[in-house]
Design a protein around this motif. Structure first.
Motif, short mmCIF file in Angstrom:
data_model
loop_
_atom_site.label_atom_id
_atom_site.label_comp_id
_atom_site.label_asym_id
_atom_site.label_seq_id
_atom_site.Cartn_x
_atom_site.Cartn_y
_atom_site.Cartn_z
N PHE A 3 0.87 -1.18 0.00
CA PHE A 3 0.00 0.00 0.00
C PHE A 3 0.90 1.22 0.00
N LEU A 4 0.70 2.11 -0.96
CA LEU A 4 1.53 3.30 -1.09
C LEU A 4 0.67 4.54 -1.28
N GLY A 5 1.20 5.68 -0.89
CA GLY A 5 0.55 6.96 -1.13
C GLY A 5 -0.31 7.41 0.03
N ASN A 6 -0.88 8.61 -0.16
CA ASN A 6 -1.82 9.11 0.85
C ASN A 6 -3.03 9.68 0.14
N ILE A 7 -4.19 9.38 0.71
CA ILE A 7 -5.46 9.71 0.09
C ILE A 7 -6.36 10.39 1.12
N GLU A 8 -6.87 11.56 0.75
CA GLU A 8 -7.78 12.27 1.64
C GLU A 8 -9.18 11.73 1.48
N ALA A 9 -9.91 11.69 2.59
CA ALA A 9 -11.28 11.17 2.58
C ALA A 9 -12.07 11.82 3.71
N LYS A 10 -13.32 11.43 3.83
CA LYS A 10 -14.19 11.92 4.90
C LYS A 10 -14.96 10.75 5.49
N THR A 11 -15.29 10.89 6.76
CA THR A 11 -16.20 9.93 7.38
C THR A 11 -17.59 10.53 7.33
N ASP A 12 -18.60 9.66 7.34
CA ASP A 12 -19.96 10.17 7.38
C ASP A 12 -20.40 10.35 8.84
N ALA A 13 -21.63 10.74 9.05
CA ALA A 13 -22.13 11.02 10.40
C ALA A 13 -22.07 9.79 11.32
N LYS A 14 -22.12 8.60 10.74
CA LYS A 14 -22.07 7.37 11.53
C LYS A 14 -20.64 6.88 11.77
N GLY A 15 -19.65 7.56 11.18
CA GLY A 15 -18.27 7.15 11.35
C GLY A 15 -17.80 6.16 10.30
N ARG A 16 -18.54 6.06 9.22
CA ARG A 16 -18.14 5.15 8.14
C ARG A 16 -17.24 5.89 7.16
N ALA A 17 -16.32 5.13 6.57
CA ALA A 17 -15.41 5.69 5.57
C ALA A 17 -15.30 4.70 4.42
N PHE A 18 -15.07 5.22 3.22
CA PHE A 18 -14.79 4.38 2.07
C PHE A 18 -13.30 4.07 2.07
N LEU A 19 -12.95 2.80 2.04
CA LEU A 19 -11.55 2.46 1.86
C LEU A 19 -11.21 2.84 0.42
N PRO A 20 -10.15 3.61 0.20
CA PRO A 20 -9.83 4.04 -1.16
C PRO A 20 -9.77 2.86 -2.14
N ALA A 21 -10.29 3.10 -3.34
CA ALA A 21 -10.40 2.04 -4.35
C ALA A 21 -9.06 1.38 -4.64
N ILE A 22 -8.01 2.15 -4.70
CA ILE A 22 -6.69 1.57 -4.98
C ILE A 22 -6.29 0.57 -3.91
N PHE A 23 -6.61 0.85 -2.66
CA PHE A 23 -6.29 -0.07 -1.57
C PHE A 23 -7.21 -1.30 -1.62
N ARG A 24 -8.49 -1.09 -1.98
CA ARG A 24 -9.42 -2.23 -2.12
C ARG A 24 -8.94 -3.18 -3.20
N LYS A 25 -8.44 -2.65 -4.31
CA LYS A 25 -7.95 -3.50 -5.40
C LYS A 25 -6.77 -4.34 -4.94
N ILE A 26 -5.89 -3.75 -4.15
CA ILE A 26 -4.73 -4.49 -3.63
C ILE A 26 -5.19 -5.61 -2.71
N LEU A 27 -6.16 -5.32 -1.85
CA LEU A 27 -6.70 -6.35 -0.96
C LEU A 27 -7.34 -7.48 -1.75
N GLN A 28 -8.15 -7.12 -2.74
CA GLN A 28 -8.82 -8.14 -3.56
C GLN A 28 -7.80 -9.00 -4.29
N ALA A 29 -6.77 -8.39 -4.85
CA ALA A 29 -5.74 -9.14 -5.57
C ALA A 29 -5.02 -10.11 -4.63
N GLY A 30 -4.92 -9.74 -3.37
CA GLY A 30 -4.28 -10.60 -2.37
C GLY A 30 -5.23 -11.59 -1.73
N GLY A 31 -6.50 -11.57 -2.14
CA GLY A 31 -7.48 -12.49 -1.58
C GLY A 31 -7.88 -12.19 -0.15
N GLU A 32 -7.68 -10.95 0.26
CA GLU A 32 -8.01 -10.55 1.64
C GLU A 32 -9.47 -10.14 1.74
#
Length: 151
Positions: A3-32
């Motif tokens: 995992f490389l880089g830094n990505i700005e994001a926001k949490t919603d009112a419930k405290g949920r956040a979107f895991l950045p797509a680039i990080f999700r792709k890395i997880l999926q490729a690793g079968g995590e």
């Protein structure tokens, strides 16, 4: 997994956040499928470990610690008990529990920072405060890496 880089994001009112797509792709490729969330031991940020990386850390720690040493057991217990198992929903979101938001002073603006095999989650303000000046960063890098005559 890297995992490389830094990505700005926001949490919603419930405290949920979107895991950045680039990080999700890395997880999926690793079968995590699952992540482990923990407050960093040294800094005011949260760390997301892919489950396989967490398991490797646990194995390495257990090998170094003696089950029959009281302090070792306390360290191990504290390290493993202060975690939260995380699964992403169908949209790639996950909940940052309130207690973790408080631990890392997270309000709404956050920053995901790829740290090789883990992902840090910072309050945007604290992430900026932790940055070295370019000059200090260069000096530190030179001190750490500049004395090696291999390159």
């Amino acid at each position: 997994m890297r995992f490389l880089g830094n990505i700005e994001a926001k949490t919603d009112a419930k405290g949920r956040a979107f895991l950045p797509a680039i990080f999700r792709k890395i997880l999926q490729a690793g079968g995590e499928e699952r992540l482990v969330l923990r407050k960093d031991v040294f800094q005011s940020c949260l760390v997301l470990y892919p489950e396989s990386v967490w398991n490797e850390q646990m194995d390495a720690m257990r090998q170094r610690l003696n089950r029959w040493n009281k302090q070792h057991q306390q360290v191990f217990r504290q390290f493993v008990s202060e975690v939260e198992l995380i699964s992403l929903d169908g949209n790639g979101r996950f909940l940052i529990p309130k207690r973790y938001q408080r631990m890392a002073a997270i309000e709404q603006d956050i920053k995901f920072i790829g740290m090789g095999d883990t992902i840090e989650i910072w309050s945007s303000q604290q992430a900026e405060e932790q940055q070295m000046t370019p000059e200090n960063f260069g000096d530190a890098l030179e001190e750490l890496m500049g004395n090696d005559s291999k390159e």
